[in-house]
Design an enzyme around this catalytic site. Sequence first.
Site, PDB file in Angstrom:
ATOM      1  N   ASP A  92       0.825  -1.215   0.000  1.00 18.40           N
ATOM      2  CA  ASP A  92       0.000   0.000   0.000  1.00 18.40           C
ATOM      3  C   ASP A  92       0.854   1.259   0.000  1.00 18.40           C
ATOM      4  O   ASP A  92       1.855   1.350   0.720  1.00 18.40           O
ATOM      5  CB  ASP A  92      -0.828   0.026   1.295  1.00 18.40           C
ATOM      6  CG  ASP A  92      -2.312  -0.039   1.046  1.00 18.40           C
ATOM      7  OD1 ASP A  92      -2.747   0.164  -0.096  1.00 18.40           O
ATOM      8  OD2 ASP A  92      -3.039  -0.295   2.027  1.00 18.40           O
ATOM      9  N   GLU A 189     -14.247  -1.188  -1.376  1.00 21.25           N
ATOM     10  CA  GLU A 189     -14.398  -1.215   0.092  1.00 21.25           C
ATOM     11  C   GLU A 189     -15.662  -0.478   0.531  1.00 21.25           C
ATOM     12  O   GLU A 189     -15.902   0.681   0.133  1.00 21.25           O
ATOM     13  CB  GLU A 189     -13.169  -0.572   0.768  1.00 21.25           C
ATOM     14  CG  GLU A 189     -13.315  -0.576   2.300  1.00 21.25           C
ATOM     15  CD  GLU A 189     -12.021  -0.437   3.065  1.00 21.25           C
ATOM     16  OE1 GLU A 189     -10.959  -0.251   2.447  1.00 21.25           O
ATOM     17  OE2 GLU A 189     -12.104  -0.512   4.317  1.00 21.25           O
TER      18      GLU A 189
HETATM   19  O1  KIV Z   1      -4.911  -1.357   4.301  1.00 20.00           O
HETATM   20  C1  KIV Z   1      -5.622  -2.345   4.094  1.00 20.00           C
HETATM   21  O2  KIV Z   1      -5.580  -3.342   4.808  1.00 20.00           O
HETATM   22  C2  KIV Z   1      -6.532  -2.301   2.957  1.00 20.00           C
HETATM   23  C3  KIV Z   1      -7.467  -3.449   2.762  1.00 20.00           C
HETATM   24  C4  KIV Z   1      -8.380  -3.626   3.867  1.00 20.00           C
HETATM   25  C5  KIV Z   1      -8.157  -3.406   1.466  1.00 20.00           C
HETATM   26  O3  KIV Z   1      -6.516  -1.378   2.226  1.00 20.00           O
END
Ligand code: KIV
Length: 266
Positions: A92, A189
């Site tokens: 991420d 989400e």
């Molecule tokens: O940061 C995270 O865990 C996420 C998922 C829940 C999709 O973005």
Amino acid sequence: MVTAMPATVTKEKLARLSALKATGEKIAALTAYDYPTGRILDEQGVDLILVGDSVGMVVLGFEDTTSVTMEMMVHHIAACARGVKNALLAGDFPYQSYETPAQALENGRRLLDAGAEAVKLEGGTSQIAKIEALIGAGIPVIGHIGMLPQRVREEGGYKKKGKTTEDAGRLLQSARDLETAGVSAIVLEGIVARVAAGITEECAVPTIGIGSGPDCDGQILVVHDLLGSFPWFQPPFATPKAELAVETSEAVRAFVGELKSPPLQR
Ligand code: KIV
């Protein structure tokens, strides 16, 4: 030190996600933030492992994800990558680390250098220039639309998306724009189930739902919600399959008890 996956291996993994959508077999996705969890998930056949910025909440104890930094993500991605071979490993972008296409590119490369094979960023149509810059540089991108945890402070809470016709239309347009930009998958989400099902039907790229009903191409959960290892908050859509917090408490209580009250010496 993490050895990066060869590009051909990553391409095969991405192709496998598309193939799963084509055959209708569900995509199993979970988050992981460390070596043992990444390795166990990988060995049990999870298709997509995400080192999510949720690490900030379920591992680092922040109130939301907005305190997570690039350094934290790099640290956790590298740990997880050491345990993952077969699943696609995505990392991420943390809050405010992709404000411009140039910054997205610089930080996207850092996430890949740490061991991610794809990156995920929050937002739809407004993020297209950044997504194009990343994909143009050969960095696979996973989109993320609907309820966006990095906007929780602006929005004053975690709110369901797609409740009005206008919002549903905006989400569908975002998904179409992400698909045209070349994303490899889209996380949906906190979207009304009917709207998420419609996006899944319209889009050729796989959708991975979280709190968005059963009809997405796959489902992702924060691994702590699956394992019952973060007892202070349990989202309503996640059914824990274990009670690790309870077992941990019992084991620790037994250890403390045995040490402090040893059996009487004869
Ligand atoms: O940061 C995270 O865990 C996420 C998922 C829940 C999709 O973005």
